[in-house]
Design a protein around this motif. Structure first.
Motif, mmCIF file in Angstrom:
data_model
loop_
_atom_site.group_PDB
_atom_site.id
_atom_site.type_symbol
_atom_site.label_atom_id
_atom_site.label_comp_id
_atom_site.label_asym_id
_atom_site.label_seq_id
_atom_site.Cartn_x
_atom_site.Cartn_y
_atom_site.Cartn_z
ATOM 1 N N LEU A 110 6.758 -54.655 14.342
ATOM 2 C CA LEU A 110 7.029 -55.499 12.977
ATOM 3 C C LEU A 110 6.768 -54.842 12.014
ATOM 4 O O LEU A 110 5.340 -53.980 12.024
ATOM 5 C CB LEU A 110 6.406 -56.818 13.205
ATOM 6 C CG LEU A 110 6.817 -57.971 12.296
ATOM 7 C CD1 LEU A 110 8.209 -58.329 12.522
ATOM 8 C CD2 LEU A 110 5.811 -59.214 12.513
ATOM 9 N N SER A 131 3.562 -57.450 6.074
ATOM 10 C CA SER A 131 3.920 -58.533 7.047
ATOM 11 C C SER A 131 3.362 -59.791 6.862
ATOM 12 O O SER A 131 4.311 -60.980 7.054
ATOM 13 C CB SER A 131 3.868 -58.217 8.445
ATOM 14 O OG SER A 131 4.639 -57.001 8.744
ATOM 15 N N LEU A 176 2.146 -52.957 13.916
ATOM 16 C CA LEU A 176 2.709 -53.340 12.559
ATOM 17 C C LEU A 176 2.646 -52.091 11.914
ATOM 18 O O LEU A 176 2.026 -51.200 11.853
ATOM 19 C CB LEU A 176 1.825 -54.229 11.797
ATOM 20 C CG LEU A 176 1.353 -55.785 12.334
ATOM 21 C CD1 LEU A 176 0.458 -56.381 11.659
ATOM 22 C CD2 LEU A 176 2.959 -56.259 12.688
#
Length: 323
Positions: free
Chosen positions: A247, A253, A279
């Motif tokens: 992600l 995020s 991430l």
């Protein structure tokens, strides 16, 4: 005249951030348990990267059409500012006057305290603990010490080659950017898939464009710890159900302010500590936005190659998309 007159848009966050709905700590803990994948993989410190098999790589490579290559790292930022409290370092160590006789050489030094808002980087699984535990239930105080991480180090991840999906929310909504504090919720994720003609699948890397970089360029820097667009925690179950491997975004995020009582980075906690999903923070997705819009497709081959740092909790990185 002041650069920001009374009628001019200001770089800082607007009043009344759209970061809800609010989530209680009990609700968050139940969500953490619901998306947790502890005990699933033998190589636990690779987490969700275990989902990316050789078949995934071959399919991602086969999807390349034009061969256009787009880098996503922001420039190495050595200037302090509200979004760069610990600037990266860069200075010359040889200006052609150290070694002799020929050829002359030019050398430089770089360094960064990269876990912040100024450097594009990857968060490894040792970077985030929730309630004292890293991914897979490892006790943080036992796994991470002054010499680095003994579990979840970036060196255990290695490079990732997989299918990338760009969720370009400003493009979907017809906006230049999402305002700081705007949450991207579960419904936004599904609506973006439909609008962009793409479906997130197992082993995919999902990148969220909020337009952060464009807003900064046009209005100036602000403190993204105070307010930034990003995922609401209610979007995480959708991503967990799809089986994402990675992600990332042009923020970090997380929507900020956090909608979760007592948890400043709830998406970090859910992704890294519960799901084992590394991430990518602080991407520059403007060129990728243009390239995907021109191609009319929002999927691509993604290559992420972090530095091989034993014990490292992450790494500066320059991810590359190939369309």
């Amino acid at each position: 005249m002041n650069a920001h007159s009374a009628d001019a848009p200001r770089p800082g966050p607007p009043a009344g951030a759209d970061n809800g709905p609010a989530v209680s700590r009990a609700e968050f803990d139940a969500l953490f348990d619901a998306v947790r994948t502890w005990g699933r993989w033998e190589r636990a410190d690779r987490g969700a990267w275990n989902r990316v098999t050789e078949d995934h790589v071959r399919r991602a490579v086969a999807g390349v059409r034009s061969g256009a290559v787009v880098q996503m790292a922001r420039p190495w930022n050595t200037r302090s500012g509200p979004d760069n409290r610990k600037p990266a370092l860069h200075h010359m160590t040889d200006l052609g006057d150290v070694e002799s006789p020929e050829p002359s050489t030019h050398k430089d030094f770089i360094a960064a305290d990269y876990h912040g808002k100024g450097v594009t980087h990857l968060d490894a699984l040792s970077h985030i603990a929730y309630q004292g535990r890293l991914y897979d239930g490892r006790r943080a105080h036992e796994a991470v010490g002054a010499a680095g991480a003994r579990f979840g180090a970036v060196s255990e991840l290695g490079p990732l080659v997989t299918r990338g999906v760009l969720l370009d929310l400003p493009a979907v909504l017809g906006l230049p950017w999402l305002e700081p504090g705007r949450a991207v919720r579960a419904g936004d994720v599904v609506a973006a898939e439909q609008a962009l003609g793409v479906t997130i699948g197992e082993g995919d890397a999902v990148l969220l464009r909020s337009g952060h970089v464009r807003r900064r360029e046009e209005l100036g820097a602000w403190d993204p710890d105070t307010a930034s667009a990003g995922f609401h925690v209610n979007a995480v179950p959708v991503l967990a159900e799809r089986g994402v491997a990675l992600l990332g975004g042009d923020g970090d995020s997380d929507v900020r302010p956090s909608p979760v009582e007592g948890v400043h980075s709830p998406v970090h906690a859910l992704a890294v500590a519960a799901m084992g999903v590394p991430l990518l923070d602080n991407l520059d997705l403007e060129a990728l936005s243009d390239a995907t819009a021109e191609a009319g497709r929002y999927e691509f081959l993604l290559v992420v190659a972090p530095l091989n740092v034993p014990g490292g909790t992450g790494s500066p990185v320059n991810p590359v998309a190939v369309l």
